[in-house]
Write an enzyme that holds these catalytic residues in place. Structure first.
Site, PDB file in Angstrom:
ATOM      1  N   SER A 276     -11.926 -11.831  12.113  1.00 59.40           N
ATOM      2  CA  SER A 276     -11.089 -11.951  13.308  1.00 59.40           C
ATOM      3  C   SER A 276     -11.761 -12.714  14.444  1.00 59.40           C
ATOM      4  O   SER A 276     -12.973 -12.614  14.661  1.00 59.40           O
ATOM      5  CB  SER A 276     -10.679 -10.569  13.797  1.00 59.40           C
ATOM      6  OG  SER A 276      -9.748  -9.996  12.918  1.00 59.40           O
TER       7      SER A 276
ATOM      8  N   GLN B 175      -5.481 -13.067   9.453  1.00 65.93           N
ATOM      9  CA  GLN B 175      -6.392 -12.788   8.352  1.00 65.93           C
ATOM     10  C   GLN B 175      -5.613 -12.863   7.044  1.00 65.93           C
ATOM     11  O   GLN B 175      -4.607 -12.176   6.867  1.00 65.93           O
ATOM     12  CB  GLN B 175      -6.994 -11.405   8.530  1.00 65.93           C
ATOM     13  CG  GLN B 175      -7.803 -11.241   9.810  1.00 65.93           C
ATOM     14  CD  GLN B 175      -9.194 -11.819   9.695  1.00 65.93           C
ATOM     15  OE1 GLN B 175     -10.114 -11.151   9.258  1.00 65.93           O
ATOM     16  NE2 GLN B 175      -9.358 -13.075  10.078  1.00 65.93           N
TER      17      GLN B 175
ATOM     18  N   ASN C 134      -3.652  -9.485   7.404  1.00 69.10           N
ATOM     19  CA  ASN C 134      -3.943  -8.423   8.365  1.00 69.10           C
ATOM     20  C   ASN C 134      -4.047  -9.019   9.766  1.00 69.10           C
ATOM     21  O   ASN C 134      -3.114  -9.714  10.174  1.00 69.10           O
ATOM     22  CB  ASN C 134      -5.122  -7.531   7.955  1.00 69.10           C
ATOM     23  CG  ASN C 134      -6.469  -8.189   7.833  1.00 69.10           C
ATOM     24  OD1 ASN C 134      -6.686  -9.049   6.979  1.00 69.10           O
ATOM     25  ND2 ASN C 134      -7.421  -7.778   8.645  1.00 69.10           N
ATOM     26  N   ASP C 135      -5.090  -8.787  10.527  1.00 68.09           N
ATOM     27  CA  ASP C 135      -5.105  -9.019  11.968  1.00 68.09           C
ATOM     28  C   ASP C 135      -4.554 -10.376  12.397  1.00 68.09           C
ATOM     29  O   ASP C 135      -4.907 -11.419  11.825  1.00 68.09           O
ATOM     30  CB  ASP C 135      -6.538  -8.951  12.483  1.00 68.09           C
ATOM     31  CG  ASP C 135      -7.253  -7.677  12.103  1.00 68.09           C
ATOM     32  OD1 ASP C 135      -6.658  -6.834  11.426  1.00 68.09           O
ATOM     33  OD2 ASP C 135      -8.427  -7.534  12.482  1.00 68.09           O
TER      34      ASP C 135
ATOM     35  N   ARG D 145     -18.349  -7.064  15.656  1.00 73.32           N
ATOM     36  CA  ARG D 145     -17.371  -8.084  15.263  1.00 73.32           C
ATOM     37  C   ARG D 145     -16.206  -8.169  16.250  1.00 73.32           C
ATOM     38  O   ARG D 145     -16.004  -7.296  17.071  1.00 73.32           O
ATOM     39  CB  ARG D 145     -16.830  -7.777  13.869  1.00 73.32           C
ATOM     40  CG  ARG D 145     -16.215  -6.391  13.736  1.00 73.32           C
ATOM     41  CD  ARG D 145     -15.744  -6.131  12.311  1.00 73.32           C
ATOM     42  NE  ARG D 145     -15.375  -4.744  12.094  1.00 73.32           N
ATOM     43  CZ  ARG D 145     -16.208  -3.795  11.694  1.00 73.32           C
ATOM     44  NH1 ARG D 145     -17.473  -4.097  11.458  1.00 73.32           N
ATOM     45  NH2 ARG D 145     -15.798  -2.545  11.531  1.00 73.32           N
ATOM     46  N   ASP D 146     -15.429  -9.232  16.074  1.00 76.91           N
ATOM     47  CA  ASP D 146     -14.154  -9.466  16.763  1.00 76.91           C
ATOM     48  C   ASP D 146     -14.398  -9.879  18.218  1.00 76.91           C
ATOM     49  O   ASP D 146     -15.281  -9.335  18.885  1.00 76.91           O
ATOM     50  CB  ASP D 146     -13.227  -8.256  16.693  1.00 76.91           C
ATOM     51  CG  ASP D 146     -13.063  -7.722  15.276  1.00 76.91           C
ATOM     52  OD1 ASP D 146     -13.170  -8.533  14.345  1.00 76.91           O
ATOM     53  OD2 ASP D 146     -12.843  -6.506  15.113  1.00 76.91           O
TER      54      ASP D 146
ATOM     55  N   TRP E  51      -2.126 -11.466   0.957  1.00 82.43           N
ATOM     56  CA  TRP E  51      -2.557 -10.469   1.952  1.00 82.43           C
ATOM     57  C   TRP E  51      -2.513 -11.023   3.366  1.00 82.43           C
ATOM     58  O   TRP E  51      -2.906 -12.160   3.616  1.00 82.43           O
ATOM     59  CB  TRP E  51      -3.984 -10.034   1.638  1.00 82.43           C
ATOM     60  CG  TRP E  51      -4.612  -9.171   2.688  1.00 82.43           C
ATOM     61  CD1 TRP E  51      -5.362  -9.580   3.757  1.00 82.43           C
ATOM     62  CD2 TRP E  51      -4.541  -7.740   2.790  1.00 82.43           C
ATOM     63  NE1 TRP E  51      -5.767  -8.500   4.502  1.00 82.43           N
ATOM     64  CE2 TRP E  51      -5.272  -7.361   3.927  1.00 82.43           C
ATOM     65  CE3 TRP E  51      -3.941  -6.756   2.016  1.00 82.43           C
ATOM     66  CZ2 TRP E  51      -5.420  -6.021   4.317  1.00 82.43           C
ATOM     67  CZ3 TRP E  51      -4.083  -5.421   2.399  1.00 82.43           C
ATOM     68  CH2 TRP E  51      -4.817  -5.068   3.536  1.00 82.43           C
TER      69      TRP E  51
END
Length: 696
Positions: free
Chosen positions: A313, A268, A251-252, A379-380, A249
């Protein structure tokens, strides 16, 4: 077989099954092993099958005995609730977190990972989705919101009617010369229902294989991680020149940066499989922004830390020569900012700060949204330094509705003072409940603030006065399958950004593929002469170009089509288009010889660019909706630049607007490229097509 002092009905049923299937079975108790009245010296495989979690005394030497047995070449099988003992036995510091009976659950079984479905353990099974048990009162053990720290995931869970990739049931550990295999579900002998033949094949394979073969170790080094790519070399949907995960997997994008001249993109990553769960930080590096190398996983959740459930993230900064990352750590219902630093020039190893989390309390003005998953949707990170002070943006949702970007400041990156929101969204808009991945970028006379709102990446052009952001223009960075971008300033002053391109096919298709997610091309962001945002592919990407097909002065009447000699699934196309009196002009890519699959990129007289996915794939698991964007009216011709890469179609128009689509043609010959006029005459002054090389 290993048992507690008293054997349960399930253990008796398991022993009877083993004897009926020709295994030479001897039952020993835990106490007998510990006091030395029984040994495993003449045993090939020790099978601990428990329908209740074992109670192991803290001062017990059972773990040492079993580990010594495995290291000397033995096989240890921990099934059902016995899998909960991996921590107490010293096999893995992270034990399953989903433990309990499921008497009302549908029939279920192991969902075998695509990369392991030909492993000797699973080879006897008819497919990677065997339904091996019916309802049971036995205690089952699965990894849900966490992953084992040392073990490799071999299978998750399949229900009778759907896949459940994030419920991990089968894990393997290599220990010395032997193997530990945990199967926390799918193997019940008292239950009725399920495919009994499939259960028997799985059980026989498990007990015969574990003592004779190895199980895959979780890849650790960059070379081991890169080797995962070899599993997918024949997958036509894999991108060739977009930065992607080796397997599992992605992602970001995180921590994108240039350090000592090298480009670094963290992302990620879930090593457990192609699904979002228990996030780590993957890592890739490049010397030229084009060709990339896989690096070891950079951040791993700490079993006892505030990031136990995931290292989410964050961003990378240079703190006077010390590489530093701020990221969101998650544990149970809390997600809070954490910090790590490194003196490693390769940025491979990071030291998490012992004071994590560095912000422990949520702000109350405004109140942060609490949901079923989190105490606060908070978050982030975007961090920068100005005049000796550090500033940090964090994305959040407000309790009364709307997304918000929150500002903090600090003198040392550790003690942060809350300053308040710099911009908030519409409280009445359901699409803007939470603003994720905020980023503030300086474009000179104006600043760009973008947020991701679960659906789109919304950007604002305006001015930031240090306290509030005053937006003048609002639009979307990309109108398609694009999310959570992050940017960096290069050594030569350019502003480059990457976004996550999520899959547009269902969970089962992603599981069968063995990988999920890729990055966009690196895009250069700047202001155009009219004060609007400009987006264009990084100039370095032109070095990937191979043979060029160049045409000039193409004219097509309504319904007329011309086929390019260039074809393939890794191409760049660039053209200038004038509709004259036509309704639209189409660039058809990934077209099959019989036209059953095709993806038209259509520019219409209504100033729209449409990626029509209606006939992109005959696979029902792939999304088939069309994606569209308005383009600012221009005096024609209009410039289009299109990148086709496996399952990615990334479109740039007049260096202004972007639309990225994911498509999955099933025909290996769906590689044709055509130009077509619709409803009138089209003029194409220039058109170029290049085949592009792989970046790996």
């Amino acid at each position: 077989m290993l048992s507690a002092d008293g054997r349960s009905g399930e253990q008796i049923a398991a022993r009877e099954w083993a004897e009926a299937n020709g295994f030479d079975v001897r039952t020993v108790t835990v106490d007998e092993l510990i006091d030395g009245t029984a040994t495993l010296s003449s045993t090939d495989v020790c099978w601990w099958h428990a329908d209740e979690p074992p109670a192991i005394a803290a001062d017990s030497d059972l773990g040492g005995i079993l580990r010594a047995f495995v290291r000397s070449g033995g096989g240890l099988v921990l099934s059902l609730a016995a899998l909960t003992a991996v921590d107490a036995l010293g096999i893995d510091p992270v034990a399953p977190d989903a433990v309990g009976p499921e008497p009302d659950s549908p029939e279920t079984g192991p969902l075998v990972k695509a990369v392991y479905d030909d492993h000797p353990l699973f080879a006897p099974l008819a497919d990677r989705r065997p339904i091996t048990r019916g309802p049971t009162d036995a205690t089952l053990a699965r990894y849900d919101s966490i992953l084992p720290e040392r073990g490799e995931v071999l299978a998750s869970t399949v229900r009778i009617d759907h896949d459940v990739p994030d419920l991990v049931t089968c894990v393997g550990w290599s220990l010395g010369d032997g193997v530990v295999l945990g199967l926390g579900d799918g193997l019940v002998f008292e239950a009725t229902g399920g495919d009994i033949e499939a259960r028997d094949r799985l059980a026989r394979s498990l007990l015969t294989t574990v003592g004779e073969t190895s199980v895959p170790a979780r890849p650790r080094s960059g070379e081991e991680i890169a080797a995962l790519r070899d599993q997918f070399e024949n997958d036509d949907h894999r991108p060739a020149y977009h930065l992607s995960t080796p397997a599992n997997w992605l992602n970001d994008p995180n921590g994108v940066s240039q350090w000592n001249g090298r480009y670094h993109v963290f992302y990620q990553y879930n090593p457990g499989g192609p699904y979002h769960d228990t996030i780590h930080w993957g890592h890739a590096v490049s010397d030229d922004l084009v060709h990339w190398e896989d690096e070891p996983v950079a951040l791993t959740p700490s079993p006892d830390g505030p990031d136990r459930d995931g290292c989410w993230s964050g961003c990378a900064i240079d703190d006077d020569g010390t590489a530093t990352i701020l990221y969101t750590g998650g544990r149970e219902r809390k997600q809070l900012p954490c910090l790590a630093t490194t003196g490693d020039s390769t940025l491979r190893t990071w030291d998490k700060d012992e004071r994590n989390p560095i912000i422990e309390e949520l702000p109350t003005d405004p109140d942060v949204l609490s949901t079923e998953h989190w105490d606060g949707e908070f978050r982030d990170h975007c961090v920068w330094r100005e005049d000796g002070t550090w500033y940090q943006l964090i994305g959040a949702g407000m309790e009364n509705g709307g997304g918000v970007v929150l500002l903090y400041e600090s003198a040392d990156l550790l003690d942060w003072e809350y300053c308040g929101p710099i911009l908030s969204g519409d409280r009445d808009s359901p699409e803007e409940t939470v603003w994720e991945c905020p980023e503030l970028l300086d474009l000179g006379p104006k600043q760009l603030l973008h947020v991701s709102n679960y659906e789109d990446v919304v950007y604002f052009l305006g001015t930031f006065d240090g306290d509030r952001f005053d937006p003048e223009i609002r639009d979307r960075l990309d109108h398609g399958d694009y999310y959570a971008p992050q940017s960096m300033r290069t050594d030569d002053g350019r502003l480059l950004t990457w976004g996550w391109l999520p899959e547009a096919r269902d969970v089962s298709a992603q599981w069968d593929a063995g990988w999920s997610g890729t990055m966009s091309l690196p895009r250069e962001l700047s202001l155009a002469s009219d004060g609007r945002l400009r987006q264009r592919p990084a100039e370095e990407l032109t070095t990937l170009r191979g043979a060029n097909e160049h045409r000039e002065g193409i004219e097509l009447d309504g319904g007329e089509t011309t086929t390019l000699s260039t074809s393939g699934r890794a191409v760049e196309l660039a053209g200038r288009f004038s509709l004259v009196d036509a309704d639209a002009v189409e660039i058809r890519v990934l077209a099959a010889p019989d036209d059953t699959e095709r993806t038209p990129i259509r520019y219409t007289k209504d100033n729209e660019v449409v990626v029509d996915r209606t006939h992109s794939s005959t696979d029902s698991r792939a999304t088939s909706d069309s994606q569209r964007m308005r383009v600012t009216p221009y005096d024609e011709p209009l410039d289009l630049r299109v990148f086709v890469d496996g399952s990615v179609v990334e479109v740039f128009t007049n260096e202004r607007h972007c639309l990225t689509s994911r498509v999955y043609p099933t025909d290996a010959d769906a590689t044709t490229i055509e130009l077509r006029a619709v409803g009138g005459r089209v003029r194409i002054p220039t058109f170029d097509a290049w085949e592009l090389d792989s970046i790996w």
